[in-house]
Scaffold this active site. Structure first.
Site, PDB file in Angstrom:
ATOM      1  N   VAL A 148       6.893  -7.532  -1.283  1.00 13.28           N
ATOM      2  CA  VAL A 148       6.909  -6.583  -2.400  1.00 13.28           C
ATOM      3  C   VAL A 148       7.120  -5.150  -1.881  1.00 13.28           C
ATOM      4  CG1 VAL A 148       5.489  -8.077  -3.875  1.00 13.28           C
ATOM      5  CG2 VAL A 148       4.413  -6.219  -2.678  1.00 13.28           C
ATOM      6  N   GLY A 179       1.085 -11.259  -2.844  1.00 13.27           N
ATOM      7  CA  GLY A 179      -0.327 -10.932  -2.675  1.00 13.27           C
ATOM      8  C   GLY A 179      -0.511  -9.426  -2.511  1.00 13.27           C
ATOM      9  N   GLN A 206      -1.281  -7.709  -0.033  1.00  9.60           N
ATOM     10  CA  GLN A 206      -0.711  -7.174   1.214  1.00  9.60           C
ATOM     11  C   GLN A 206       0.677  -7.737   1.479  1.00  9.60           C
ATOM     12  OE1 GLN A 206      -1.635  -4.707   3.048  1.00  9.60           O
ATOM     13  NE2 GLN A 206      -3.579  -4.335   2.036  1.00  9.60           N
ATOM     14  N   SER A 207       1.393  -8.057   0.425  1.00 14.43           N
ATOM     15  CA  SER A 207       2.722  -8.666   0.594  1.00 14.43           C
ATOM     16  C   SER A 207       3.717  -7.704   1.250  1.00 14.43           C
ATOM     17  CB  SER A 207       3.246  -9.090  -0.785  1.00 14.43           C
ATOM     18  OG  SER A 207       4.624  -9.337  -0.724  1.00 14.43           O
ATOM     19  N   ASN A 208       4.377  -8.189   2.289  1.00 13.75           N
ATOM     20  CA  ASN A 208       5.467  -7.424   2.900  1.00 13.75           C
ATOM     21  C   ASN A 208       6.707  -7.486   2.024  1.00 13.75           C
ATOM     22  OD1 ASN A 208       4.075  -6.928   5.487  1.00 13.75           O
ATOM     23  ND2 ASN A 208       4.155  -9.160   5.612  1.00 13.75           N
TER      24      ASN A 208
END
Ligand SMILES: Cc1ncc(COP(=O)(O)O)c(C=O)c1O
Length: 334
Positions: A79, A73, A75-77
């Site tokens: 990625v 997403g 706000q993916s941690n």
């Protein structure tokens, strides 16, 4: 023991601390609560993906990859940590971000992890909700191959058996710390989503004769996908570890619902209260998407009386505080 499973890639500062939450434990009147600080793995802010990425990037390098593709997403941690890991090993990094959260703070679109992905030099593409992100990754990999590149796809959350090895070995690290603290926890709690963390912990703890259960608090508003992912990943992880202990999902797999709220990425009141409590009593930052919901689940189980005052429970802090900036309206008065 699984000590021979050392990845050839080093990204995390290990062991992460196992910290006693004395003030919180006193405030609640027991049990004794410890927190395993995987938010301190150190890679561009840290978090649980760093341990998975040590094994995944090692595999990518072994396969001759020169570029990494992954997804998550806005706000993916996962990625963000993947972009950092790729930078560290000189690999190109392609991030397929999907707008899968309807959160109204304008900051959600550009701040937090999103800013960090760009800072870390990743090539970011953003797609609307409902996009088939796996297909986009496959298509991108094919395009890169035609350009003579060697891409390596990391699935969402880094959740496959290779990534899960990071948490099988984390389980060993935690057991060592429990031994030296002379503590025998009743349970290990954490936020669970794409399943790799829980699957790795389960595989590691099965290999160590099940010293305590792993309780995954699901954060997506649906438990079936995470259960299915774990059912698939645990046996494969055990196989990679060369362990042939019987795995019994009825006994070994616990995914708890009821704390995720409406859906992934949308904060809950209980989660917000859990964030405020831990921040104000212990100075520790949780995140609204994962660890707040996970910690709210643990607090609720404590309030329900599931533990004696003298018991010890551990919460695995899986990181995510880098996303707090995407949720200013939760905390900043109007
Ligand atoms: C902060 C944080 N906690 C927990 C999780 C869940 O881990 P898993 O996807 O391995 O279930 C994630 C996944 O992205 C995360 O970023």
């Amino acid at each position: 023991m699984l000590t021979e499973f050392n990845p050839s890639v080093s990204l995390a500062f290990l062991p992460t601390p196992l910290q006693a939450l004395d003030r919180l434990s006193d405030y609640l009147g027991g049990p004794r609560i410890w927190i395993k600080r995987d938010d301190c793995t150190g890679l561009a802010g840290g978090g649980n993906k760093t341990r998975k990425l040590e094994f995944l990037i090692a595999d990518a390098l072994e396969k001759g990859a020169d570029s990494i593709i992954t997804t998550g997403g806005l706000q993916s941690n996962h990625v963000r940590q993947t972009a950092a890991a790729a930078a560290r090993y000189g690999l190109d990094c392609y991030l397929i971000l999907v707008r899968n959260v309807e959160w109204s703070d304008p900051a959600y679109q550009t701040s937090g992890n999103r800013t960090l992905d760009h800072l870390l030099g990743a090539k970011v593409s953003v797609y609307p909700a409902g996009t088939d992100r796996d297909q986009i990754m496959v298509d991108l990999a094919e395009n890169l191959k035609t350009e003579g590149k060697t891409p390596y796809i990391i699935p969402v959350g880094g959740s496959n058996a290779t990534g899960a090895l990071g948490y099988a070995t984390a389980a060993m690290e935690l057991l060592d710390q429990c031994r030296s603290q002379k503590t025998t926890p009743k349970a290990l709690y954490h936020a669970t989503s794409s399943g790799g963390t829980q699957a790795g912990l389960i595989a590691g703890l099965i290999s160590a004769k099940r010293p305590f259960p792993v309780i995954g608090i699901e954060v997506d508003g649906k438990a079936d996908p995470v259960r299915e992912a774990i059912l698939e990943i645990v046996p494969r992880t055990l196989e990679k570890l060369g362990r042939f202990e019987r795995w019994d999902p009825d006994h070994d797999l616990e995914v708890v619902t009821g704390y995720s709220g409406e859906s992934y990425g949308l904060p809950t009141d209980a989660g917000q209260k859990a964030m405020e409590l831990l921040a104000r009593i212990e100075g520790i930052l949780l995140d609204p998407v994962y660890t707040a919901k996970g910690f709210a689940g643990l607090l609720d189980h404590i309030r329900q009386g599931r533990f004696k005052k003298s018991d010890t429970v551990i919460f695995l802090h899986t990181g995510g505080a880098q996303a707090i900036g995407a949720y200013p309206s939760l905390f900043v008065p109007e």
